[in-house]
Scaffold this active site. Structure first.
Site, PDB file in Angstrom:
ATOM      1  N   GLU A   1      -3.419   7.944   6.131  1.00  7.11           N
ATOM      2  CA  GLU A   1      -4.460   8.729   5.453  1.00  7.11           C
ATOM      3  C   GLU A   1      -5.843   8.579   6.074  1.00  7.11           C
ATOM      4  O   GLU A   1      -6.719   7.934   5.492  1.00  7.11           O
ATOM      5  CB  GLU A   1      -4.543   8.332   3.977  1.00  7.11           C
ATOM      6  CG  GLU A   1      -3.313   8.658   3.176  1.00  7.11           C
ATOM      7  CD  GLU A   1      -3.536   8.470   1.672  1.00  7.11           C
ATOM      8  OE1 GLU A   1      -4.670   8.169   1.271  1.00  7.11           O
ATOM      9  OE2 GLU A   1      -2.573   8.627   0.922  1.00  7.11           O
TER      10      GLU A   1
ATOM     11  N   GLU B   1       4.503   8.525   0.900  1.00 10.07           N
ATOM     12  CA  GLU B   1       4.059   7.777  -0.278  1.00 10.07           C
ATOM     13  C   GLU B   1       4.026   8.718  -1.460  1.00 10.07           C
ATOM     14  O   GLU B   1       3.582   9.857  -1.332  1.00 10.07           O
ATOM     15  CB  GLU B   1       2.635   7.229  -0.121  1.00 10.07           C
ATOM     16  CG  GLU B   1       2.490   5.967   0.660  1.00 10.07           C
ATOM     17  CD  GLU B   1       1.027   5.471   0.654  1.00 10.07           C
ATOM     18  OE1 GLU B   1       0.295   5.731  -0.314  1.00 10.07           O
ATOM     19  OE2 GLU B   1       0.655   4.826   1.642  1.00 10.07           O
TER      20      GLU B   1
HETATM   21  C1  BGC Z   1      -2.763   4.522   0.049  1.00 11.62           C
HETATM   22  C2  BGC Z   1      -2.193   3.264  -0.550  1.00 11.62           C
HETATM   23  C3  BGC Z   1      -2.658   3.138  -1.985  1.00 11.62           C
HETATM   24  C4  BGC Z   1      -2.129   4.318  -2.765  1.00 11.62           C
HETATM   25  C5  BGC Z   1      -2.485   4.303  -4.239  1.00 11.62           C
HETATM   26  C6  BGC Z   1      -2.659   5.708  -0.862  1.00 11.62           C
HETATM   27  O1  BGC Z   1      -3.762   6.503  -0.675  1.00 11.62           O
HETATM   28  O2  BGC Z   1      -2.170   4.774   1.288  1.00 11.62           O
HETATM   29  O3  BGC Z   1      -2.578   2.191   0.241  1.00 11.62           O
HETATM   30  O4  BGC Z   1      -2.297   1.938  -2.575  1.00 11.62           O
HETATM   31  O5  BGC Z   1      -2.664   5.483  -2.216  1.00 11.62           O
HETATM   32  O6  BGC Z   1      -3.849   4.379  -4.421  1.00 11.62           O
END
Ligand code: BGC
Length: 461
Positions: free
Chosen positions: A181, A371
């Site tokens: 990101e 993610e």
């Molecule tokens: C990030 C993670 C973070 C997650 C939740 C993402 O933007 O890559 O490192 O913990 O969001 O906030």
């Protein structure tokens, strides 16, 4: 009363299991070095910007520090066993730059190198496919002293780091993610000052963006050159931006926010240069780079896949008081729509639309959801964490991903965020995103009901 549509929706969701996605779909879980490893000062590791930023008062909720985090550095074997026990086959983690190169450049730290060899070997022995993120927000502090991401030396520093990692691990690791990101760390860390290194203003943000866009592509080229049969991606955060009303001011505000949140890094990667958005002087300086052919070319890389990370959509309205952007968010709580403990709107349809939108860019070969997950106020009661809201979240989002797949998007993987509760950046340890509950005093791990739900979901594959 449950309507017909809701009943249909529910029964449709219940029928889904991992098998619905086909045998080759990747199911995994993701973590990051700064959020999980701890062991911040052992075996020759240098400090990262999160170590130093967290020492500044008022920066992190509860004064939390990532010094111990989940103690993953010492407990990685146990944690990998848990990944395996839940039935995942992919494990995404990041490499701590300051463990490998304590000063960011220069000497290599053999013990740091050895740690990731052990971790990778353990993954392979357990039959877990490693997906390695090169940069997940933890720049060596020594490099930040020289400007960090705002410095024109960044490309040189990053080249060294990526070269060392590719040469060391390239035989055993084939799946590489260059940046996590870039919009996240450049905006929060170099514009808003909410994340490490706590810098603010356009004078920091714009050079950080440009260096990140260059490193994103250059990192890809280095891995391509050094690792045989590499599968190379990078990740983008994305949030659908919805205008609060249909008034022209709100629509334009949403367009500006969209250019920033969703287009700033993918478009240069695809060879289109920085996004052009009318009435958006904010980006004008970056547009100058578009005019120089060499930059457009250098920011481009033919990624094998892109990682999409989606958590929530945002609703924005025109706000003259917000510098440059002239837009502000109307929070989910204000709009009284379902949201997580982070205040993030839960909206799986929006997730489906975003997956489709990135696919429709053209030029993207494959999408992996690298993610997705949610924080809720979990409680451990008599050894059980009954996180039904998280189960519901995963069911909704996974069903939405399947709809996108059925619409023809080449989405081939889903990595849940995250394995255990961990250091959630400026939220410290207050926000729990894990499938596994962590007692930070004892480091005891307890699988949440959402973890068991995932295990059952995957078992049916
Ligand atoms: C990030 C993670 C973070 C997650 C939740 C993402 O933007 O890559 O490192 O913990 O969001 O906030």
């Amino acid at each position: 009363m449950v309507t017909f549509v809701q009943t249909f929706h529910l029964s449709y969701q219940q029928k889904i299991n991992a098998r619905s996605f086909g045998p080759d779909f990747l199911w995994g879980v993701a973590i990051a070095a700064a959020q999980n490893e701890g062991a911040y000062n052992v075996d020759g590791r240098g400090l990262s910007i999160w170590d130093t930023f967290s020492r500044r008062s008022g920066k992190i909720k509860g004064g939390a520090k990532p010094t111990e985090a989940c103690d993953f550095y010492y407990r990685y074997k146990d944690d990998l066993m848990l990944v395996k026990a839940l039935g995942f086959t992919v494990f995404r983690f990041s490499i701590s730059w300051s463990r490998i190169l304590p000063e960011g450049m220069g000497r290599v730290n053999k013990e740091g190198i050895a740690f990731y060899h052990k971790l990778i070997d353990e993954c392979l022995q357990l039959g877990l496919v490693p997906y390695v993120t090169l940069y997940h927000w933890d720049l060596p502090h020594e490099l930040q002293k020289n400007g960090g991401w705002t410095s024109h030396q960044m490309l040189k520093w990053f080249t060294r780091f990526v070269t060392v990692c590719s040469e060391e691990y390239g035989n055993n690791v084939k799946n590489w993610i260059i940046l996590n990101e870039p919009m996240g760390f450049t905006s929060l860390g170099y514009m808003l000052g909410m994340h490490a290194p706590g810098k603010t203003g356009l004078g920091n943000f714009l050079p950080a963006v440009h260096n990140a866009a260059l490193c994103q592509a250059e990192g890809g080229r280095i891995v391509r050159a050094l690792v045989g049969k590499a599968n190379i991606g990078t990740t983008f955060s994305c949030s659908e931006v919805i205008p609060y009303t249909q008034k022209e001011d709100d629509i334009l505000a949403a367009k500006r926010a969209d250019a920033l949140l969703n287009r700033l890094f993918i478009e240069p990667a695809l060879g289109r240069g920085y996004p052009q958005e009318e009435n958006f002087p904010f980006l004008e300086k970056l547009h100058l780079y578009n005019k120089a052919w060499k930059y457009t070319e250098r920011m481009k890389f033919n990624f094998d896949f892109i990682g999409l990370q989606n958590y929530f959509p945002i609703t924005v309205k025109y706000n003259a008081l917000i510098p440059y952007l002239h837009a502000s968010e109307v929070k989910a709580a204000t709009r009284k729509v379902p949201h997580t403990a982070m205040g993030w709107e839960i909206n799986a349809d929006s997730f489906q639309r975003m997956i489709k939108r990135f696919w429709l860019y053209g030029g993207v070969k494959e999408i992996i959801v690298s993610e997705n997950g949610a924080a809720f106020k979990d409680e451990l009661v008599n050894g059980v964490v009954d996180d039904t809201q998280r189960i519901d979240y995963f069911q909704q989002y996974i069903a939405a991903m399947l709809r996108a797949k059925k619409e023809g998007v080449n989405v081939n993987g889903y990595l849940a965020w995250t394995l255990t509760d961990n250091f959630e950046w400026s939220e410290g340890y207050a926000a729990r995103f894990g499938l596994i509950y962590l007692d930070y005093k004892t480091q005891l791990r307890t699988i949440k009901n959402s973890g068991y739900w995932f295990r059952d979901f995957l078992r049916q594959a």
